[in-house]
Scaffold this active site. Structure first.
Site, short mmCIF file in Angstrom:
data_model
loop_
_atom_site.label_atom_id
_atom_site.label_comp_id
_atom_site.label_asym_id
_atom_site.label_seq_id
_atom_site.Cartn_x
_atom_site.Cartn_y
_atom_site.Cartn_z
N THR A 1 0.85 -1.45 0.13
CA THR A 1 0.10 0.10 -0.12
C THR A 1 0.92 1.19 0.10
OG1 THR A 1 -1.68 -1.29 1.18
CG2 THR A 1 -1.82 1.24 1.16
N LYS B 1 6.56 11.10 21.05
CA LYS B 1 6.66 12.04 22.11
C LYS B 1 5.25 12.11 22.63
CE LYS B 1 10.47 14.29 19.64
NZ LYS B 1 10.69 15.67 18.85
N ARG C 1 -2.28 5.04 7.28
CA ARG C 1 -2.65 3.95 7.75
C ARG C 1 -2.37 3.99 9.25
NH1 ARG C 1 -0.74 -2.03 5.69
NH2 ARG C 1 -2.35 -1.52 4.13
C1 NCD Z 1 -3.98 -5.98 3.13
C2 NCD Z 1 -4.34 -5.21 4.45
O1 NCD Z 1 -3.09 -4.57 4.97
O2 NCD Z 1 -5.41 -5.15 4.80
N1 NCD Z 1 -2.82 -5.69 2.70
C3 NCD Z 1 -2.69 -4.82 1.71
O3 NCD Z 1 -2.90 -3.71 1.76
N2 NCD Z 1 -2.63 -5.28 0.42
C4 NCD Z 1 -4.30 -7.57 3.45
C5 NCD Z 1 -3.62 -8.22 4.64
O4 NCD Z 1 -2.74 -7.62 5.26
O5 NCD Z 1 -3.93 -9.29 4.98
#
Ligand code: NCD
Length: 308
Positions: free
Chosen positions: A55, A83, A104
């Site tokens: 990603t 921190k 994320r």
């Molecule tokens: C997925 C996630 O991060 O949810 N990975 C990704 O972004 N392709 C799937 C996973 O981690 O199983």
């Protein structure tokens, strides 16, 4: 109009908007050179508070391929989070440094919170076990690419349907396309969340069949979407160990599938697809990851108002 919007949940995009993104992504895939200066002068910030390979790097690759630049962190331990800085403050500051942000986070809702304090579009790059809308863009682009149309499809989704955020976003999205049927295959402990199932059935009246058996259903689906058991979301190691070998797709099992099956996986794979399966022409998960770059290019360009 996608310009300036946040993309947090799969339902943030209408079917028409999804088609716009997918069509632009297909054009970008066919002639990437043509788009190599589309985002010149623009900066993408990647704020990754949780591990990622595809990603984050596919977002970075997407921005760089359009002539833009990238800043960010992939390890929250080295940022001010360490921190004690909260997300609201981080995003207030970072949205002055970049024109678009992808985040994320292990906590559900973190990107939504960030979007409320951001001056620029925030894209959810995966929040806990909740949603992962850009993986879904990748997935529907892959279906369109190989099946020509996103309709009249029977799709089996197999593995961790409880914690798998890619599954949640995919279900929410595909259920809005015409005549989609779902076969949901999981151990009984890892079935899709009840509220998600109910909201999909109530809102869109789609066909959903839940089962624990991959073997019984592999023969009559057009698409098989395998997922890993989400180890990091389990409360106990023992529980994970008990379930981790639930489904292992082998060439033997694939013998019973349709010749034109489209076999997908968001990756990373652990043990749920054996390596021999990679040779099978129906296995498209690495192509799916390649297409993900174009899905993200299209999304970034449209959110920045730079699609042409
Ligand atoms: C997925 C996630 O991060 O949810 N990975 C990704 O972004 N392709 C799937 C996973 O981690 O199983």
């Amino acid at each position: 109009m996608l310009q300036g919007r946040h993309i947090i949940d799969a339902s943030d995009l209408s079917v028409e908007e999804l088609s716009t993104i997918v069509n632009l992504a297909l054009k970008m895939n066919a002639d990437p050179e043509k788009f190599s200066n589309l985002c010149k002068g623009k900066i993408l910030a990647t704020l990754f508070y949780e591990p990622s390979t595809r990603t984050r790097l596919s977002f970075e690759s997407a921005m760089l391929r359009m002539g833009g630049s990238v800043i960010g962190f992939s390890d929250a331990e080295t940022s001010s989070v360490k921190k004690g800085e909260n997300i609201a403050d981080t995003i207030r500051v970072l949205s002055n440094y970049a024109h678009i942000v992808v985040m994320r986070h292990p906590r559900e809702g973190a990107p939504l919170l960030a979007s409320q304090y951001s001056r620029v579009p925030v894209i959810n790059g995966g929040d806990g076990g909740h949603q992962h809308p850009t993986q879904t863009l990748t997935d529907i682009l892959t279906i369109k690419y190989y099946k020509k149309d996103i309709r009249d499809i029977k799709i089996a989704i197999c593995g961790d349907l409880l914690f798998g955020r890619t599954v949640h976003s995919l279900l929410k999205t595909l259920s809005r396309f015409p005549n989609i049927e779902f076969v949901l295959i999981s151990p009984s402990e890892l079935r899709i969340p009840y509220h998600l199932k109910n909201s999909i059935i109530e809102k869109h009246n789609v066909k959903i069949f839940e089962t624990t058996s991959l073997e019984e259903h592999i023969n009559d689906v057009n698409v098989l979407y395998m997922t890993r058991i989400q180890k990091e979301r389990f409360f106990s190691e023992d529980e994970y160990i008990k379930l981790k070998g639930s489904y292992i797709l082998t060439p033997e099992k694939l013998k019973h599938a349709r010749k034109d099956l489209l076999l997908m996986h968001p990756l990373p794979r652990v043990n749920e697809i054996s390596y021999e399966v990679d040779m099978d022409p129906r296995a498209k998960y690495f192509e799916q990851a390649r297409l993900g770059v174009f899905a993200r290019m299209a999304l970034i360009a449209l959110l920045l108002g730079r699609s042409h």
